[in-house]
Design a protein around this motif. Sequence first.
Motif, PDB file in Angstrom:
ATOM      1  N   ASP A   1       0.828  -1.194   0.000  1.00  0.00           N
ATOM      2  CA  ASP A   1       0.000   0.000   0.000  1.00  0.00           C
ATOM      3  C   ASP A   1       0.869   1.252   0.000  1.00  0.00           C
ATOM      4  O   ASP A   1       1.732   1.417   0.866  1.00  0.00           O
ATOM      5  CB  ASP A   1      -0.904  -0.009   1.235  1.00  0.00           C
ATOM      6  CG  ASP A   1      -1.856   1.159   1.242  1.00  0.00           C
ATOM      7  OD1 ASP A   1      -1.458   2.226   1.740  1.00  0.00           O
ATOM      8  OD2 ASP A   1      -2.976   1.004   0.730  1.00  0.00           O
ATOM      9  N   ILE A   2       0.634   2.137  -0.959  1.00  0.00           N
ATOM     10  CA  ILE A   2       1.486   3.317  -1.101  1.00  0.00           C
ATOM     11  C   ILE A   2       1.321   4.298   0.064  1.00  0.00           C
ATOM     12  O   ILE A   2       2.248   5.030   0.390  1.00  0.00           O
ATOM     13  CB  ILE A   2       1.285   4.004  -2.462  1.00  0.00           C
ATOM     14  CG1 ILE A   2       2.433   4.974  -2.725  1.00  0.00           C
ATOM     15  CG2 ILE A   2      -0.079   4.663  -2.546  1.00  0.00           C
ATOM     16  CD1 ILE A   2       2.566   5.434  -4.138  1.00  0.00           C
ATOM     17  N   ILE A   3       0.189   4.285   0.717  1.00  0.00           N
ATOM     18  CA  ILE A   3       0.015   5.169   1.882  1.00  0.00           C
ATOM     19  C   ILE A   3       0.935   4.709   3.017  1.00  0.00           C
ATOM     20  O   ILE A   3       1.603   5.528   3.662  1.00  0.00           O
ATOM     21  CB  ILE A   3      -1.459   5.200   2.350  1.00  0.00           C
ATOM     22  CG1 ILE A   3      -2.368   5.779   1.252  1.00  0.00           C
ATOM     23  CG2 ILE A   3      -1.603   5.971   3.648  1.00  0.00           C
ATOM     24  CD1 ILE A   3      -2.103   7.232   0.892  1.00  0.00           C
ATOM     25  N   ALA A   4       1.008   3.413   3.241  1.00  0.00           N
ATOM     26  CA  ALA A   4       1.925   2.884   4.260  1.00  0.00           C
ATOM     27  C   ALA A   4       3.374   3.173   3.872  1.00  0.00           C
ATOM     28  O   ALA A   4       4.191   3.552   4.718  1.00  0.00           O
ATOM     29  CB  ALA A   4       1.704   1.390   4.443  1.00  0.00           C
ATOM     30  N   CYS A   5       3.685   3.013   2.597  1.00  0.00           N
ATOM     31  CA  CYS A   5       5.042   3.314   2.118  1.00  0.00           C
ATOM     32  C   CYS A   5       5.365   4.789   2.317  1.00  0.00           C
ATOM     33  O   CYS A   5       6.471   5.140   2.721  1.00  0.00           O
ATOM     34  CB  CYS A   5       5.181   2.936   0.647  1.00  0.00           C
ATOM     35  SG  CYS A   5       5.059   1.169   0.311  1.00  0.00           S
ATOM     36  N   HIS A   6       4.386   5.653   2.045  1.00  0.00           N
ATOM     37  CA  HIS A   6       4.598   7.090   2.207  1.00  0.00           C
ATOM     38  C   HIS A   6       4.850   7.438   3.680  1.00  0.00           C
ATOM     39  O   HIS A   6       5.677   8.302   3.975  1.00  0.00           O
ATOM     40  CB  HIS A   6       3.404   7.890   1.678  1.00  0.00           C
ATOM     41  CG  HIS A   6       3.687   9.355   1.586  1.00  0.00           C
ATOM     42  ND1 HIS A   6       4.108   9.944   0.424  1.00  0.00           N
ATOM     43  CD2 HIS A   6       3.643  10.343   2.515  1.00  0.00           C
ATOM     44  CE1 HIS A   6       4.300  11.233   0.632  1.00  0.00           C
ATOM     45  NE2 HIS A   6       4.021  11.502   1.903  1.00  0.00           N
ATOM     46  N   THR A   7       4.154   6.775   4.571  1.00  0.00           N
ATOM     47  CA  THR A   7       4.356   7.021   5.999  1.00  0.00           C
ATOM     48  C   THR A   7       5.803   6.717   6.389  1.00  0.00           C
ATOM     49  O   THR A   7       6.452   7.513   7.080  1.00  0.00           O
ATOM     50  CB  THR A   7       3.376   6.177   6.840  1.00  0.00           C
ATOM     51  OG1 THR A   7       2.044   6.537   6.465  1.00  0.00           O
ATOM     52  CG2 THR A   7       3.567   6.413   8.318  1.00  0.00           C
ATOM     53  N   LEU A   8       6.322   5.588   5.944  1.00  0.00           N
ATOM     54  CA  LEU A   8       7.721   5.243   6.221  1.00  0.00           C
ATOM     55  C   LEU A   8       8.680   6.220   5.556  1.00  0.00           C
ATOM     56  O   LEU A   8       9.647   6.670   6.168  1.00  0.00           O
ATOM     57  CB  LEU A   8       8.023   3.824   5.717  1.00  0.00           C
ATOM     58  CG  LEU A   8       7.443   2.682   6.531  1.00  0.00           C
ATOM     59  CD1 LEU A   8       7.575   1.368   5.766  1.00  0.00           C
ATOM     60  CD2 LEU A   8       8.154   2.591   7.877  1.00  0.00           C
ATOM     61  N   ALA A   9       8.410   6.549   4.302  1.00  0.00           N
ATOM     62  CA  ALA A   9       9.281   7.470   3.572  1.00  0.00           C
ATOM     63  C   ALA A   9       9.285   8.851   4.216  1.00  0.00           C
ATOM     64  O   ALA A   9      10.333   9.496   4.326  1.00  0.00           O
ATOM     65  CB  ALA A   9       8.835   7.571   2.109  1.00  0.00           C
ATOM     66  N   GLY A  10       8.109   9.306   4.657  1.00  0.00           N
ATOM     67  CA  GLY A  10       8.022  10.610   5.302  1.00  0.00           C
ATOM     68  C   GLY A  10       8.818  10.670   6.593  1.00  0.00           C
ATOM     69  O   GLY A  10       9.525  11.646   6.853  1.00  0.00           O
ATOM     70  N   ALA A  11       8.714   9.630   7.390  1.00  0.00           N
ATOM     71  CA  ALA A  11       9.475   9.585   8.645  1.00  0.00           C
ATOM     72  C   ALA A  11      10.975   9.572   8.364  1.00  0.00           C
ATOM     73  O   ALA A  11      11.755  10.292   9.007  1.00  0.00           O
ATOM     74  CB  ALA A  11       9.072   8.360   9.463  1.00  0.00           C
ATOM     75  N   SER A  12      11.377   8.782   7.392  1.00  0.00           N
ATOM     76  CA  SER A  12      12.786   8.713   7.003  1.00  0.00           C
ATOM     77  C   SER A  12      13.271  10.059   6.485  1.00  0.00           C
ATOM     78  O   SER A  12      14.349  10.532   6.845  1.00  0.00           O
ATOM     79  CB  SER A  12      12.971   7.636   5.925  1.00  0.00           C
ATOM     80  OG  SER A  12      14.285   7.660   5.435  1.00  0.00           O
ATOM     81  N   SER A  13      12.465  10.667   5.642  1.00  0.00           N
ATOM     82  CA  SER A  13      12.819  11.956   5.058  1.00  0.00           C
ATOM     83  C   SER A  13      13.050  13.013   6.132  1.00  0.00           C
ATOM     84  O   SER A  13      14.011  13.796   6.054  1.00  0.00           O
ATOM     85  CB  SER A  13      11.710  12.401   4.106  1.00  0.00           C
ATOM     86  OG  SER A  13      11.928  13.713   3.661  1.00  0.00           O
ATOM     87  N   MET A  14      12.175  13.049   7.132  1.00  0.00           N
ATOM     88  CA  MET A  14      12.327  14.022   8.216  1.00  0.00           C
ATOM     89  C   MET A  14      13.617  13.792   8.996  1.00  0.00           C
ATOM     90  O   MET A  14      14.353  14.739   9.286  1.00  0.00           O
ATOM     91  CB  MET A  14      11.127  13.964   9.163  1.00  0.00           C
ATOM     92  CG  MET A  14       9.870  14.571   8.569  1.00  0.00           C
ATOM     93  SD  MET A  14       8.443  14.462   9.671  1.00  0.00           S
ATOM     94  CE  MET A  14       8.936  15.548  10.995  1.00  0.00           C
TER      95      MET A  14
END
Length: 172
Positions: free
Chosen positions: A25-38
Amino acid sequence: MQIDKHSAALRQLDSAIQGFFTGEDIIACHTLAGASSMLLSDLVNLKCPGKSWDAVAQEDNGLSPKEYYAITRKTQNFLKHADKDSGAILEFNPVDFTHIVFFATLNNGELGGIKSHAVQFFQLWYIACNSELFTDQKSILEPSLQLFGQIGNQSFDSQREHGSIKWASTTS
């Protein structure tokens, strides 16, 4: 188990990329990516002042840091807060995920971080998808196009599917 911030960010980033190319699910992937990005953005600002790729994007787009982060972190803020907007609806653009991940990979590079298979693969895929932005950088554009071909004019879903097929062939 003990883990430092940089290692945590890399694990989140690798998981987001792997999930993206394996159909999670891309929403779950985005959550991980967002945390990593920050985490990676904060670490670059602390350890390598002036080298943040977020700062480059802010300058290139004429945005203040507040404006830039309001745009780039809109989805991740939506996904982690409900105290003031419990009935809100987000119009999610999956392409935003790719930009968040790409900038996270660049910030990781500024930190001298390990470029995992996932990070390298994603960077090549992103460059092939956005080849018009890299025409003056043949040393990175050519390997991307050799691996993925001319996919820049394809739909997002087709680009993702093409990446998923290549991912499966490079991780099996």
